[in-house]
Design a protein around this motif. Sequence first.
Motif, mmCIF file in Angstrom:
data_model
loop_
_atom_site.group_PDB
_atom_site.id
_atom_site.type_symbol
_atom_site.label_atom_id
_atom_site.label_comp_id
_atom_site.label_asym_id
_atom_site.label_seq_id
_atom_site.Cartn_x
_atom_site.Cartn_y
_atom_site.Cartn_z
ATOM 1 N N UNK A 196 0.861 -1.184 0.000
ATOM 2 C CA UNK A 196 0.000 0.000 0.000
ATOM 3 C C UNK A 196 0.898 1.234 0.000
ATOM 4 N N UNK A 197 0.329 2.358 -0.368
ATOM 5 C CA UNK A 197 1.103 3.593 -0.432
ATOM 6 C C UNK A 197 0.349 4.705 0.283
ATOM 7 N N UNK A 198 1.089 5.516 1.018
ATOM 8 C CA UNK A 198 0.544 6.666 1.727
ATOM 9 C C UNK A 198 1.311 7.896 1.266
ATOM 10 N N UNK A 199 0.612 8.904 0.784
ATOM 11 C CA UNK A 199 1.262 10.143 0.370
ATOM 12 C C UNK A 199 0.999 11.237 1.410
ATOM 13 N N UNK A 200 1.760 12.304 1.305
ATOM 14 C CA UNK A 200 1.612 13.412 2.243
ATOM 15 C C UNK A 200 2.958 13.846 2.777
ATOM 16 N N UNK A 201 2.918 14.662 3.828
ATOM 17 C CA UNK A 201 4.131 15.246 4.377
ATOM 18 C C UNK A 201 4.391 14.841 5.805
ATOM 19 N N UNK A 202 4.802 15.818 6.615
ATOM 20 C CA UNK A 202 5.205 15.538 7.988
ATOM 21 C C UNK A 202 4.071 14.950 8.828
ATOM 22 N N UNK A 203 2.864 15.448 8.628
ATOM 23 C CA UNK A 203 1.734 14.966 9.432
ATOM 24 C C UNK A 203 1.500 13.482 9.198
ATOM 25 N N UNK A 204 1.568 13.071 7.925
ATOM 26 C CA UNK A 204 1.341 11.661 7.604
ATOM 27 C C UNK A 204 2.481 10.790 8.141
#
Length: 458
Positions: free
Chosen positions: A165-173
């Motif tokens: 699976x893949x999760x995108x985003x920045x510091x929060x993620x």
Amino acid sequence: MNRFQPLLDRQREFFFGGASRSLAWRLDQLDRMERLLRENQQALCDALYQDFRKPPFEQLFEITVPLGVIGYYRKNLAELMAPQPVAIPKGLEATGNRGVVHKEPYGVTLVIGPFNAPILLLLDPAIAALAAGNTVVLKPANTTARVAALLAELVPRYFEPEAVAIVTGGREEIASLLELPFDFIFFTGSSAVGKVVMRAAAEHLTPVILELGGQNPTVVDETANLDIAVDRIAWGHNAISGQWCIAPGYVYVHRSIADDFIARLKRSLAAMYGTDPQQSPDFARMISAHDTERVASYILPGKVVHGGRVDVADRYVEPTVLYPSTWDDPAMQQEVFGPVLPVLPYDDFDAMVETVMRKPKSLAAYIFSKNQDHIDDFLGRVSFGGGCVNQTNLHCWIDSLPFGGVGYSGMGKYYGKAGFDALSNTKALLVGNPDTVLDVFPPYAGKDIAKNLSVFSE
């Protein structure tokens, strides 16, 4: 509840089902990864160019290296998975015991990738994890937005979410992901963020591999072939616009050849990138305006012997050489991670090595020399993750050479067999003969204890 908890739970339940332990499942995941790369090669290359104008050679490098790793695992995976017999004391062996090592997957693996090689350095660890029978959650760098978006589109097409699976985003993620008790974490990035990852992993006693960075030393002594040295240093330092964790960070050159070295290095840079590298199709851009300004701040005008031009709007820093540099210069206080190369003269080889030895341990190091005593002394006294003699950078392309850092530059090694081993738990077993008596139990009175214990040491 943490918003990524359902994802972790889904992959963990799948892992507990046992399917990922089979050779067939692992080979299927490798086939899926290969199809993802081959069928979308042009789109992936286009995304790399759009994010920071990565030139064609550096684009294809990000595709061909993972394909080579897949080929290695496809050829060797059955052997890597097989239980390995190991020697045990002869006394135990004579009583029908045997030693064996099993390699078992850890479970759900979180892979956090960097921006500088956003395909290669995300997928290579994932390939090793899948080959070892783990499931994977991918977290690509948000600064390479087009690559991240494309991978977020492609991964669900080729993989079942319980496998990859893949999760995108920045510091929060990233922060949310790091709150969860993954079974293994693989992080590639800066030492500062590596410390954050390690602190989070410690909360759950999660094992980690940290691929970090540092100022990679390069030594050119008076016996070196300068034409070879300057070409390899010029390319090694300026590929990906210097945003390469194994790039030569600074050069120590013997004072007697320093002027000649600088002159040849300037000619090499001009031959590779032209008199105006900003127009060269082979020179990438900095990842952001902020990083452009950061790297520009290391340029001391009085020490510029080549380059020095900056265009923040274009995220461009010209390939720049600073000479003579000292350890007090801004570019020597941290990893430059950009196309600014400090060059320091030295007079005494032993004193220079003593200085390098006492600096934070680097991910890579390089020496150009025909003096075997110098080579042996440098390699024997300076601790670093890996490197080259009379070469730069290429050691990280070879799957038979374990790749990774030490100390400040990281921990853990991967690539090839080392990657499979790192992403597997080594389960050591002593298998006893069910019908042979080995009396090491109480009561001990009247027993020849020394004789009974001797089977463990003979």
